[in-house]
Design an enzyme around this catalytic site. Structure first.
Site, PDB file in Angstrom:
ATOM      1  N   LYS A 137       2.205   0.352   7.898  1.00  0.00           N
ATOM      2  CA  LYS A 137       1.550   0.464   6.832  1.00  0.00           C
ATOM      3  C   LYS A 137       0.248  -0.456   6.907  1.00  0.00           C
ATOM      4  O   LYS A 137       0.244  -1.173   7.401  1.00  0.00           O
ATOM      5  CB  LYS A 137       2.361   0.246   5.678  1.00  0.00           C
ATOM      6  CG  LYS A 137       1.727   0.379   4.277  1.00  0.00           C
ATOM      7  CD  LYS A 137       2.700   0.105   3.210  1.00  0.00           C
ATOM      8  CE  LYS A 137       1.968   0.715   1.800  1.00  0.00           C
ATOM      9  NZ  LYS A 137       3.131   0.006   0.597  1.00  0.00           N
TER      10      LYS A 137
ATOM     11  N   SER B 288       3.600   3.753  -2.948  1.00  0.00           N
ATOM     12  CA  SER B 288       2.424   3.703  -1.962  1.00  0.00           C
ATOM     13  C   SER B 288       2.457   3.996  -0.456  1.00  0.00           C
ATOM     14  O   SER B 288       1.624   4.202   0.205  1.00  0.00           O
ATOM     15  CB  SER B 288       1.789   2.242  -2.486  1.00  0.00           C
ATOM     16  OG  SER B 288       2.502   1.340  -1.689  1.00  0.00           O
TER      17      SER B 288
ATOM     18  N   SER C 110       7.693   1.228  -3.880  1.00  0.00           N
ATOM     19  CA  SER C 110       6.720   1.860  -2.800  1.00  0.00           C
ATOM     20  C   SER C 110       7.510   2.465  -1.338  1.00  0.00           C
ATOM     21  O   SER C 110       6.722   2.942  -0.644  1.00  0.00           O
ATOM     22  CB  SER C 110       5.375   1.018  -2.492  1.00  0.00           C
ATOM     23  OG  SER C 110       4.662   0.887  -3.481  1.00  0.00           O
TER      24      SER C 110
END
Ligand SMILES: [Mg+2]
Ligand SMILES: [Zn+2]
Lengths: 499, 97, 496
Positions: free
Chosen positions: A79, A154, A178
Site C-alpha cells: 500500500k 482504504s 481498511s
C-alpha cells in the site's frame, strides 16, 4: 488470484527450489499482467522499476545458495502509505507529491530481508481515510469483480491486486476496517493483527493508536507466514510488544473446528445487514455447527457506539498526525504565498482532499478547548468499555463471528455525498481496532450479483494463528470463482475455475 | 451539536486550513451532522475508574548512543524552498511560542 | 532601582514563578539518535524522526529520563511511577511535526524545592513540577530580506522544564533561585547550564498585589529571558509597568510578553486575535512511561554532594565563613579546583599543624588571587599553565620558605597574564626569598639604625611598634624577606 506458476506460498517455494521457473520469469509475469490491467483497474500508483533487476539478482544467488526463506523471490505489492527508501510514498495525496522516502517500513524491510520482490505500490483512500478508495488524488481503484463497484477501502488497491492476480500477496493498513472491508469486497483474505504485533515504523500514521499493517493473501496459511515474517518487537516503534511471532504457527496448528466456541453477537446479524449477506452467514453458522463448532451467544453492549468512538478518536489523532504536512520541509507547497500563515493554510487546503480536511476539522474540534472532555475524552472512556466487553466475551468463546460489511460492494459515488453513510460501512470492523484485537475477513463465496461476501472473525489478543486456521476451514467451504477481468489492452486473460 | 460557520472557521484556523466560503458552508453542515451522530455517546455511563493496580513493567528505553544523521543533501532534498543548507519560509513575523 | 522609590514599591507585593527550560547532557536527542550537540553546521544533526517525516515514530532516550530523575531527586521531588507524554499543537516553522512532545497532566516529577538566601534570611522556593520535553529548532531572520531560515539541529534536543511555585518575591530572589538551580544542575551533571548557548532559558510569570492579599493579580508571562542580568532588568521593568497600569486604573491583560534587552522594556509578543489552543492529548506513539524503581535507586545513591551540602562541609571542615564557602561552591569549576588543591597539599608526612597552615594559605590564595583571575579571564585559568598542580607547587615554595606570599601572588598574576608555568616564571625572574641570617641581619640592623626614636620607644614598652619594624624590613627587601625569619631576628636584636 490464479497464476500459471503456483497457487500458494509453499508451492511457490517448491517450484522455485526445483527450478520449475525463475524469479525473473515470475516477476515479469506479474508486471506484465499489472501493465495490462492497471489502466482499467487503477490498482498501482507506482511500479517498481527495479523489480526485474532484483529478481535477476535473486536468481543469480539461487544458482549458488539455497533460498533462505519461502519468501525468497516472492512477488509482493504494498500500500502506498508504506515506505521504501528511495521510492515515492504518496498516501494518494497531493501534499506528498515529489516526496521520496528516507527509510523503509520495518514490516517491509523484514519481508525484503527474506527476499521478496516488491512489484509496486497500491492505491488507497488519501491517508487511508475512506472505505471505497474513491478518495484518492489519483482516481479510484475499480473492483475486479465489477468495474462499476468500489473495491472497498482504504486498502482498495492492495485488495484488488490480490483479487485480480497482480500479486499473490499484498500489504495494507487497517485503522477501522481498511484491510478487512476491501478484502470482503474483493473476495480475498485480509488480516488485521493484534495492536502491537507489527511495527508501525514506516507506515504513514492516520490514527496511531488504531493503525496496524496486515496482509492480503490467497489463504490463511500464506497470510500466517507473512505475519510471522513481519511481526515482533521493533526498536523503532515503542508500541510494539515483545511476543514470539512463532506463537501464531502453534495457534494455527492446534486449532480445530470441532469443539471451537464461536461467539455470536446476535444483534449484529439483524437490522441494517444486507439480506443476502445475512443468509450466507446463516449458512456458514450451520456449516460450522455441522462440523462440531459450538455457538455461544455473546453481547457486546457498547459496540453500538463503535462508530461514534472511532470518528472521535481516529479524527483527533489524524488531525494531529497530519499537522506535519505544512510545506516547510518536504512535499507540496503553494506557489508564492502572501505570508507564512498563507503558506500553511493554502498549502494544506490545496494539498489535502475533502475527506481528509473534513476529518482534520472534526478531530481538531474534538480536541479543542471546551469540547475535549465531551468528545475526545469521553470517546476514550467508552473505548475502554468496548474493549472490556470483548475481553469478557472471550472468557466464554474462542472467537467472534460477524459480517465484515453491512452491504456488498457499492457503486461509485453512491456514498460520497453522505460521509456518515460511508462511515457506517465500517460498523462491524471498527470495534476490533478500538479494542486492539486481531481480526480477519475471509471470503464466503459470491452473491447472486456475482459480488463477493466476507465473514469476519475477531479473536482475543495474540490469537491470529487460530483465526487463520478457522479462516482456511471456512474458505474450504466456499470455493471462490475467479473474477472475469477485462484488460485495458487487447490481450485478455482467460480465467478458469479455481483449483 | 450544530456548529456555526464561525466555529468551523475557528477550527480551520487552528488546523491551518484555508477554507473558501463555499467550503466552509458545506463543512459546517457535514461536520454538524457527524457531530450530531457521534454525540450519541453522551448516553453512555462511565463507571468510576477503579484503576486496576496491575503492576506495569518498566518501559523499555533506548540507549543514548548517537547514530549518523542524514547528509545535508539528504535532509534538504525535496524541500519546497531552501537557501544553502537552510529550509526557507516566508518571513516569520510573530515571535516564537 | 530606577524611577521608583523603595517606599512606593513597598505598597505592592510582587509574585513570581519561574519556568526554566534546561537542555540535558545526553549524547543523542530525546526521541531519535541524532547527536545532541551545539554549534554544528545547519541541518547536519537531523534525521527523518526529528524532521517530522511521515512514517517516523519517537523512541524515548533512557539517559534523558535518568538525568531528569537525577535533577528531581537532587531537588527533593517526588518521582511519578507512571508519567505520560502528550502532544502540544501549534504551527511554526521550527516545530517539524506541528506538535511538541511534552508532558502535561502527569509529569515525571512533582514537588520539591530549592533553598535561597535573601536579606531576610533563608527561604525555600517550592518546585511545582519538572517534566521532559523536546526542544524546537531555530528560526533565523537576521540579514535575510522577506524570508526566514530554519535550522533543525536543535529540534528534538531533550529539555527538562522546571516550574517553580509562585514563591518568589523580588528580582534578587529570582536571580538567586536561578543561580542555585543552575548550580544544582551543573553539580549533578544534568545540564551544562550554558546560557549563551541557550541550554538554560527562563520564562517569568509575574503579577503584583497588595501585601497581605491572598488572591493573585493577573499574571503576565515574559518569555525566553536568557541571562541573569536580563531577568533582573525585565522584572524591574515589568513590575513598574504593572504598578503604573494598576495605579492609573488600567487592567492588566493576561498575556505573553518579550523582553527587549536594547530598550530594557517588555512588549506584547503576539497579536491579540491569534488565539492559541494547544489541544494537548496523550501521545499515542509512546506508551506511558513506567519508571524502573532500580533506576531511581541507582540515581539516588549515586547523587553527588549537592552545593548546599558542600557549603556546610567547607564551613565545618575548613572553618571558613559561610560567605566564603558560598563563593567557592558557586562556581563548579572553582570549587573542584579548590578541593583538588587541598588534597594535593595534604601530604602524608605533614603533621596536622603544617596542613592547617597550608590550608589557610591555599583558601586565602584561591579566594583572592584565583577568584579574581577567574572573574577576569574565565574558568580557562583553572587549566593549562596555571592548573591546580602548578599553582599548588607555587604555594609550596611559600610554605617551604623559599618564596614570600606576596611574591607568589605577583608570580601567579603574571603567569596568568603571560600563560606561563608559575614555577618557570620564578626561575626566569630569579625570585628567591631572603632567608639567610647574615643578609637579613644586615637589613634589620640598617632599619634599626634609621629609626632610633622608634627603637627607644619600643624598648620603653611600646610593643605595638614591632609590626612597624617588620613592615620596614619587608619593604627594604622588596617583599623578598622571609617574614618569619625577620620576626625572629628582629625580636633578637631589639632585646638589645
Ligand atoms: Mg515547555
Ligand atoms: Zn534526528
Amino acid at each position: 488470484m490464479k497464476n500459471p506458476f503456483f497457487s500458494s506460498l509453499a508451492e511457490f517455494a517448491r517450484g522455485r527450489d526445483e527450478r520449475r521457473f525463475s524469479i525473473e520469469e515470475v516477476t515479469r509475469y506479474f508486471l506484465s499482467r499489472t501493465e495490462a490491467l492497471n489502466p482499467s483497474l487503477n490498482v498501482c500508483l507506482s511500479i517498481n522499476q527495479n523489480a526485474v533487476n532484483r529478481a535477476r539478482q535473486i536468481d543469480a544467488r539461487l544458482v549458488r545458495n539455497k533460498a533462505i526463506s519461502p519468501f525468497t523471490g516472492y512477488p509482493v505489492m504494498i500500500k502506498d502509505n508504506l515506505e521504501m527508501e528511495g521510492y515515492p510514498t504518496t498516501c494518494a495525496s497531493r501534499i506528498l507529491s515529489g516526496y521520496l522516502s528516507r527509510r523503509t517500513a520495518t514490516a517491509v524491510a523484514r519481508l525484503l530481508s527474506l527476499g521478496v520482490v516488491v512489484l509496486g505500490k497500491t492505491n488507497l483512500d488519501e491517508f487511508a481515510m475512506g472505505s471505497s478508495t474513491e478518495n484518492s488524488a489519483f482516481g479510484p481503484t475499480r473492483n475486479p469483480w465489477n468495474p462499476a463497484r468500489v473495491p472497498g477501502g482504504s486498502s482498495g488497491g492492495s485488495a484488488a491486486a490480490v483479487a485480480a492476480g497482480l500479486a499473490p500477496l499484498s500489504l495494507g493498513s487497517d485503522t477501522g476496517g481498511s484491510i478487512r472491508q476491501p478484502a470482503a469486497f474483493c473476495g480475498v483474505l485480509g488480516v488485521k493483527p493484534t495492536y502491537g504485533r507489527i511495527s508501525r515504523s514506516g507506515l504513514v500514521a492516520f490514527s496511531s493508536s488504531l493503525d496496524q499493517i496486515g496482509p492480503f493473501a490467497g489463504s490463511g496459511a500464506d497470510a500466517l507466514e507473512a505475519l510471522v515474517a513481519m511481526s515482533g518487537k521493533d526498536p523503532l516503534d515503542m508500541t510494539t510488544v515483545d511476543r514470539d511471532p512463532a506463537e501464531m504457527r502453534s495457534g494455527y496448528q492446534s486449532t480445530e473446528v470441532m469443539g471451537a466456541r464461536i461467539g455470536i453477537p446476535e444483534a449484529l446479524f439483524g437490522e441494517g445487514l444486507d439480506g443476502s449477506i445475512r443468509e450466507r452467514l446463516k449458512d456458514l453458522r450451520d456449516a460450522l455447527s455441522g462440523e462440531g463448532a459450538r455457538e455461544v451467544s455473546v453481547t457486546l453492549p457498547h459496540s453500538r457506539f463503535g462508530i461514534n468512538v472511532y470518528y472521535l478518536v481516529a479524527t483527533s489523532e489524524a488531525s494531529s498526525n497530519l499537522s506535519r504536512f505544512d510545506g516547510v520541509r518536504y512535499g507540496f507547497r503553494v506557489k508564492n504565498p502572501a505570508d507564512l500563515r498563507a503558506m500553511y493554510e493554502e498549502t494544506r487546503d490545496q494539498g489535502f482532499g475533502d475527506e481528509v480536511k473534513r476529518r482534520i476539522l472534526l478531530g481538531t474540534f474534538a480536541l479543542s478547548a471546551g469540547y475535549q472532555e465531551a468528545f475526545y475524552r469521553k470517546a476514550r472512556k467508552v473505548q475502554a468499555l468496548i474493549r472490556r466487553d470483548f475481553l469478557e466475551a472471550f472468557e466464554r468463546c474462542d472467537m467472534i463471528l460477524t459480517p465484515t460489511s453491512p452491504t456488498p460492494p457499492f457503486a461509485f459515488g453512491e456514498k460520497t455525498g453522505d460521509p456518515l453513510s460511508m462511515y457506517l460501512s465500517d460498523v462491524y470492523t471498527i470495534t476490533a481496532n478500538l479494542a486492539g484485537l486481531p481480526a480477519l475477513s475471509v471470503p464466503v463465496g459470491i452473491d447472486s450479483h456475482g459480488l463477493p461476501i466476507g465473514a469476519h472473525l475477531i479473536g482475543p489478543p495474540w490469537s491470529e494463528g487460530r483465526l487463520l486456521k478457522m479462516a482456511d476451514r471456512i474458505a474450504g467451504l466456499y470455493p471462490m470463482p475467479l473474477p472475469e477481468l477485462h484488460a485495458g489492452h487487447a490481450d485478455g486473460f482467460s480465467e478458469g475455475g479455481r483449483r | 451539536m450544530n456548529l456555526s460557520k464561525a466555529d468551523v472557521l475557528h477550527v480551520a484556523r487552528l488546523s491551518a486550513l484555508a477554507l473558501t466560503e463555499a467550503e466552509a458552508d458545506r463543512m459546517t453542515g457535514e461536520i454538524s451532522a457527524i457531530l450530531n451522530y457521534v454525540e450519541g455517546l453522551s448516553v453512555v455511563d462511565i463507571p468510576d475508574e477503579s484503576q486496576d493496580g496491575a503492576a506495569l513493567s518498566p518501559t523499555l528505553l533506548a540507549t543514548d548512543t548517537p547514530s549518523p544523521s542524514l547528509s545535508p543533501e539528504g535532509a534538504l532534498a525535496g524541500a519546497p524552498d531552501r537557501s544553502g543548507s537552510f529550509f526557507r519560509v516566508p518571513r516569520i513575523l510573530e515571535e516564537g511560542r | 532601582m530606577s524611577g521608583r522609590s523603595d517606599t512606593h514599591l513597598r505598597e505592592w507585593e510582587v509574585v513570581v514563578g519561574l519556568e526554566v527550560h534546561t537542555q540535558l547532557l545526553t549524547k543523542s536527542k530525546l526521541f531519535c539518535r541524532c547527536e545532541n550537540r551545539f554549534g554544528a553546521p545547519p541541518n547536519t544533526l537531523v534525521c527523518p524522526v526529528c524532521m517530522g517525516h511521515p512514517g517516523t515514530l519517537p523512541v524515548l532516550n533512557g539517559e534523558a529520563v535518568r538525568l531528569g530523575l537525577r535533577a528531581g531527586l537532587a531537588a527533593g521531588c517526588r518521582v511519578s511511577p507512571v508519567s505520560v507524554f502528550e502532544r502540544k499543537h501549534y504551527f511554526y516553522p521550527d516545530l517539524p511535526k506541528g506538535y511538541q512532545i511534552s508532558q502535561y497532566a502527569t509529569p515525571l516529577l512533582t514537588g520539591g524545592g530549592l533553598r535561597i538566601r535573601t536579606e531576610a534570611g533563608e527561604r525555600t522556593i517550592r518546585i511545582h513540577r519538572m517534566h521532559l520535553e523536546e526542544d524546537a529548532g531555530k528560526n533565523l531572520h537576521a540579514g535575510i530580506p522577506d524570508r526566514s531560515h530554519v535550522d533543525l539541529n536543535r529540534a528534538g534536543v531533550p529539555l527538562l522544564e522546571i516550574v517553580s511555585e509562585p514563591d518568589i518575591r523580588s528580582p534578587d530572589e529570582a536571580v538567586d533561585y536561578l543561580k542555585r538551580l543552575r548550580q544544582l544542575l551543573r553539580a549533578t551533571k544534568v545540564s551544562d547550564g550554558n546560557m549563551e548557548e541557550g541550554s538554560f532559558r527562563c520564562d517569568i510569570n509575574l503579577s503584583i498585589r497588595r501585601p497581605g492579599s491572598t488572591t493573585f493579580g493577573t499574571r503576565v508571562e515574559i518569555k525566553n529571558v536568557n541571562s541573569f542580568r536580563f531577568v533582573h532588568k525585565a522584572m524591574l521593568h515589568e513590575i513598574e509597568r504593572q504598578i503604573d497600569a494598576v495605579e492609573s486604573g488600567e487592567k492588566i491583560l493576561q498575556e505573553t510578553r518579550l523582553f527587549d534587552p536594547v530598550s530594557g522594556r517588555t512588549k506584547p509578543m503576539r497579536s491579540k486575535e491569534e488565539a492559541l489552543d494547544y489541544r494537548y492529548f496523550p501521545e499515542p506513539d509512546l506508551p506511558s512511561l513506567v519508571i524502573d524503581p532500580a533506576m531511581v535507586e541507582e540515581e539516588r545513591s549515586a547523587l553527588p554532594e549537592l552545593p548546599e551540602e558542600k557549603v556546610a562541609r567547607f564551613c565545618a571542615e575548613i572553618g571558613i565563613t559561610r560567605a566564603d564557602a558560598e563563593i567557592l561552591v558557586a562556581e563548579e569549576g572553582l570549587s573542584r579546583y579548590f578541593e583538588e588543591g587541598l588534597s594535593l597539599l595534604r601530604s602524608p608526612s605533614s603533621d596536622g599543624d603544617a596542613f592547617r597552615k597550608a590550608r589557610e594559605r591555599w583558601t586565602s590564595f584561591v579566594l583572592s588571587e584565583v577568584l579574581r583571575e577567574v572573574n577576569r579571564q574565565g574558568e580557562g585559568v583553572l587549566e593549562g599553565e596555571t592548573s591546580v598542580g602548578h599553582t599548588v607547587a607555587l604555594l609550596g615554595k611559600v610554605l617551604s620558605g623559599s618564596l614570600s606570599f606576596s611574591q607568589a601572588k605577583e608570580v601567579y598574576g603574571r603567569a596568568v597574564e603571560e600563560n606561563k608555568n608559575p614555577l618557570a616564571l620564578v626561575e626566569e625572574l630569579g625570585m628567591v626569598q631572603l632567608s639567610g641570617d647574615d643578609e637579613l641581619g644586615l637589613l634589620v640592623e640598617s632599619v634599626l639604625a634609621e629609626n632610633p626614636a622608634e627603637v627607644a620607644s619600643y624598648r620603653g614598652g611600646k610593643d605595638r611598634l614591632f609590626g612597624f619594624f617588620v613592615g620596614a624590613v619587608m619593604k627594604k627587601s622588596r617583599g623578598k624577606a622571609n617574614p618569619e625569619k625577620v620576626n625572629e631576628i628582629l625580636r633578637d636584636k631589639l632585646k638589645g
